[in-house]
Motif scaffolding. Structure first.
Motif, PDB file in Angstrom:
ATOM      1  N   SER A 130       0.830  -1.216   0.000  1.00 54.52           N
ATOM      2  CA  SER A 130       0.000   0.000   0.000  1.00 54.52           C
ATOM      3  C   SER A 130       0.862   1.262   0.000  1.00 54.52           C
ATOM      4  O   SER A 130       0.486   2.271  -0.611  1.00 54.52           O
ATOM      5  CB  SER A 130      -0.949   0.002   1.203  1.00 54.52           C
ATOM      6  N   GLU A 131       2.016   1.236   0.641  1.00 57.85           N
ATOM      7  CA  GLU A 131       2.904   2.400   0.643  1.00 57.85           C
ATOM      8  C   GLU A 131       3.526   2.618  -0.735  1.00 57.85           C
ATOM      9  O   GLU A 131       3.768   3.769  -1.133  1.00 57.85           O
ATOM     10  CB  GLU A 131       4.001   2.228   1.702  1.00 57.85           C
ATOM     11  N   ILE A 132       3.776   1.554  -1.466  1.00 60.81           N
ATOM     12  CA  ILE A 132       4.286   1.692  -2.839  1.00 60.81           C
ATOM     13  C   ILE A 132       3.204   2.251  -3.746  1.00 60.81           C
ATOM     14  O   ILE A 132       3.401   3.221  -4.481  1.00 60.81           O
ATOM     15  CB  ILE A 132       4.798   0.335  -3.368  1.00 60.81           C
ATOM     16  N   VAL A 133       2.024   1.649  -3.671  1.00 60.71           N
ATOM     17  CA  VAL A 133       0.920   2.048  -4.541  1.00 60.71           C
ATOM     18  C   VAL A 133       0.451   3.469  -4.236  1.00 60.71           C
ATOM     19  O   VAL A 133       0.096   4.233  -5.144  1.00 60.71           O
ATOM     20  CB  VAL A 133      -0.240   1.039  -4.411  1.00 60.71           C
ATOM     21  N   ASP A 134       0.482   3.845  -2.966  1.00 62.15           N
ATOM     22  CA  ASP A 134       0.000   5.174  -2.573  1.00 62.15           C
ATOM     23  C   ASP A 134       0.871   6.288  -3.157  1.00 62.15           C
ATOM     24  O   ASP A 134       0.382   7.411  -3.363  1.00 62.15           O
ATOM     25  CB  ASP A 134      -0.067   5.292  -1.054  1.00 62.15           C
ATOM     26  N   GLN A 135       2.119   6.006  -3.429  1.00 59.92           N
ATOM     27  CA  GLN A 135       2.959   7.005  -4.092  1.00 59.92           C
ATOM     28  C   GLN A 135       2.346   7.375  -5.445  1.00 59.92           C
ATOM     29  O   GLN A 135       2.233   8.560  -5.785  1.00 59.92           O
ATOM     30  CB  GLN A 135       4.378   6.460  -4.290  1.00 59.92           C
ATOM     31  N   ASN A 165       6.124  -7.650  -1.879  1.00 55.98           N
ATOM     32  CA  ASN A 165       5.360  -6.398  -1.888  1.00 55.98           C
ATOM     33  C   ASN A 165       5.474  -5.674  -3.217  1.00 55.98           C
ATOM     34  O   ASN A 165       4.502  -5.077  -3.719  1.00 55.98           O
ATOM     35  CB  ASN A 165       5.826  -5.487  -0.755  1.00 55.98           C
ATOM     36  N   VAL A 166       6.659  -5.704  -3.831  1.00 61.56           N
ATOM     37  CA  VAL A 166       6.840  -5.103  -5.153  1.00 61.56           C
ATOM     38  C   VAL A 166       6.007  -5.852  -6.189  1.00 61.56           C
ATOM     39  O   VAL A 166       5.347  -5.246  -7.032  1.00 61.56           O
ATOM     40  CB  VAL A 166       8.334  -5.092  -5.538  1.00 61.56           C
ATOM     41  N   ARG A 167       6.001  -7.175  -6.104  1.00 58.36           N
ATOM     42  CA  ARG A 167       5.223  -7.968  -7.063  1.00 58.36           C
ATOM     43  C   ARG A 167       3.736  -7.619  -6.984  1.00 58.36           C
ATOM     44  O   ARG A 167       3.064  -7.466  -8.016  1.00 58.36           O
ATOM     45  CB  ARG A 167       5.420  -9.464  -6.793  1.00 58.36           C
ATOM     46  N   LYS A 168       3.211  -7.497  -5.776  1.00 58.77           N
ATOM     47  CA  LYS A 168       1.800  -7.140  -5.616  1.00 58.77           C
ATOM     48  C   LYS A 168       1.518  -5.735  -6.157  1.00 58.77           C
ATOM     49  O   LYS A 168       0.482  -5.508  -6.801  1.00 58.77           O
ATOM     50  CB  LYS A 168       1.400  -7.228  -4.147  1.00 58.77           C
ATOM     51  N   ALA A 169       2.438  -4.808  -5.913  1.00 62.07           N
ATOM     52  CA  ALA A 169       2.263  -3.454  -6.446  1.00 62.07           C
ATOM     53  C   ALA A 169       2.252  -3.470  -7.969  1.00 62.07           C
ATOM     54  O   ALA A 169       1.416  -2.806  -8.605  1.00 62.07           O
ATOM     55  CB  ALA A 169       3.374  -2.541  -5.927  1.00 62.07           C
ATOM     56  N   VAL A 170       3.165  -4.234  -8.568  1.00 60.25           N
ATOM     57  CA  VAL A 170       3.195  -4.347 -10.028  1.00 60.25           C
ATOM     58  C   VAL A 170       1.876  -4.927 -10.537  1.00 60.25           C
ATOM     59  O   VAL A 170       1.327  -4.473 -11.546  1.00 60.25           O
ATOM     60  CB  VAL A 170       4.382  -5.220 -10.493  1.00 60.25           C
ATOM     61  N   GLU A 171       1.338  -5.917  -9.826  1.00 65.07           N
ATOM     62  CA  GLU A 171       0.057  -6.514 -10.234  1.00 65.07           C
ATOM     63  C   GLU A 171      -1.048  -5.471 -10.260  1.00 65.07           C
ATOM     64  O   GLU A 171      -1.883  -5.452 -11.174  1.00 65.07           O
ATOM     65  CB  GLU A 171      -0.291  -7.664  -9.287  1.00 65.07           C
ATOM     66  N   ILE A 172      -1.070  -4.590  -9.271  1.00 60.23           N
ATOM     67  CA  ILE A 172      -2.069  -3.514  -9.244  1.00 60.23           C
ATOM     68  C   ILE A 172      -1.818  -2.519 -10.380  1.00 60.23           C
ATOM     69  O   ILE A 172      -2.746  -2.056 -11.034  1.00 60.23           O
ATOM     70  CB  ILE A 172      -2.052  -2.808  -7.873  1.00 60.23           C
ATOM     71  N   PHE A 173      -0.554  -2.204 -10.639  1.00 63.25           N
ATOM     72  CA  PHE A 173      -0.215  -1.257 -11.713  1.00 63.25           C
ATOM     73  C   PHE A 173      -0.665  -1.771 -13.085  1.00 63.25           C
ATOM     74  O   PHE A 173      -1.104  -0.989 -13.923  1.00 63.25           O
ATOM     75  CB  PHE A 173       1.284  -0.985 -11.744  1.00 63.25           C
TER      76      PHE A 173
END
Length: 347
Positions: A130-135, A165-173
């Protein structure tokens, strides 16, 4: 309470089931957040009042607080504060016809590169998904209608050391129901952790995004001096892994090479870089990055003449390469610089 941006779509569907909500409601919420960048349940008008009330009781949106924004003609740097009072940097880069967002994946960094301001304080912790995505969300809300076309994990931290956590952020992106970026528009920049590169190579999802590797030296000894991580991730083994990495069709690996005056910027260094690449010219491209000066670091940027000499050697060997002058020098654009300046001021 949890941050709703911690969840991928499939995870959110499962969470909604636990809460007694139909799984399709997760897709509705996902679209509000990542298509319209609405972070207020009361504005999600295709949800009932009861559903909105329930979601407000269970979820929060922003794990980061924007505390500073510094603008230059070609870049904007944002500083965010986490709930546990750490500072995170994010940089929006203005290209000719689009925007690129440089996101952080860790608070600080354990790699210890001697030319990087982020390394000065060591590693504090990994960022959550969530901190990665929130950026991205907060920068996009600030930007308005204009689109961010590219995301690069090239900010603070080593992305592959925070793999899940990076993998999940990439999935959302890249999710069609999420931000819906092309995988060609997402780049993981790594210092070259060999075990994690092999993990990425085995991961059918992650190996489809772009890969950039910080090389920065052409001998084991020099690379160890600049990047202590290299002691256990040797240059020879790294190149073997990269030469066999399963690339998507028409894709290349970017070798990032920070040019530092009198350290790694000679024509002889360029010759040795060409030799490292060898017959794999179609597999690699080289980004030559003149060092972004920092008063806390003992290095200087090479002259333009020396930069061009280095580039010409690579051209001689038919190696695709580009000089990437740092954008946002006015906003302390190199990773960790503005954060370091602010934290120093607070001490």
């Amino acid at each position: 309470m949890e941050f709703i941006t911690e969840y991928t779509l499939e995870e959110l569907k499962e969470k909604f089931k636990e809460l007694g909500l139909e799984p399709y409601r997760a897709k509705q919420v996902f679209r509000w957040i990542y298509k319209k960048f609405i972070t207020d349940f009361d504005k999600m008008t295709d949800l009932s009042k009861e559903h909105r009330k329930l979601l407000k009781e269970k979820f929060l949106f922003h794990p980061l607080e924007k505390i500073e924004k510094v603008e230059a003609p070609d870049a904007v740097k944002y500083l965010f504060r986490t709930k546990d009072n750490h500072i995170v940097e994010t940089v929006l880069i203005k290209e000719r016809d689009h925007y690129t967002l440089c996101v952080s994946s860790q608070i600080g960094c354990a790699v210890g590169c001697t030319f990087c301001a982020t390394a000065l304080d060591g590693l504090k912790r990994n960022l959550t998904t969530s901190e990665i995505v929130d950026q991205y969300i907060q920068v996009k809300q600030d930007l308005g209608e204009e689109k961010i076309r590219n995301v690069v994990f090239m900010g603070m931290g080593e992305p592959l050391a925070n793999y899940e956590n990076v993998r999940k952020a990439v999935e959302i992106f890249v999710s069609p129901e999420g931000i819906d970026l092309s995988k060609r528009r997402v780049t993981i920049s790594t210092s070259g952790i060999i075990a994690q590169l092999r993990r990425m190579a085995r991961d059918p999802f992650m190996r489809e995004v772009n890969l950039a590797v910080s090389l920065n030296a052409v001998s084991q000894k020099k690379r160890e001096e600049l990047m202590p991580l290299t002691k256990t991730n040797t240059l020879e083994e790294l190149m073997e892994v990269l030469k066999s990495f399963p690339l998507p069709k028409y894709r290349r690996i970017t070798l990032e090479y920070v040019l530092i005056k009198g350290v790694n910027d000679s024509p002889r260094d360029a010759e040795r870089l060409a030799k490292l690449i060898g017959r794999h010219k179609k597999r690699f491209k080289v980004n030559l990055i003149p060092f972004n000066p920092d008063p806390n670091l003992p290095y200087e940027r090479p002259s333009l003449t020396d930069i061009m000499k280095f580039q010409k050697v690579l051209w001689k060997y038919g190696i695709s390469n580009f000089v990437r002058f740092s954008k946002g020098v006015e906003v302390f654009g190199a990773c960790g610089q503005l954060r370091a300046r602010r934290e120093h001021a607070l001490k």
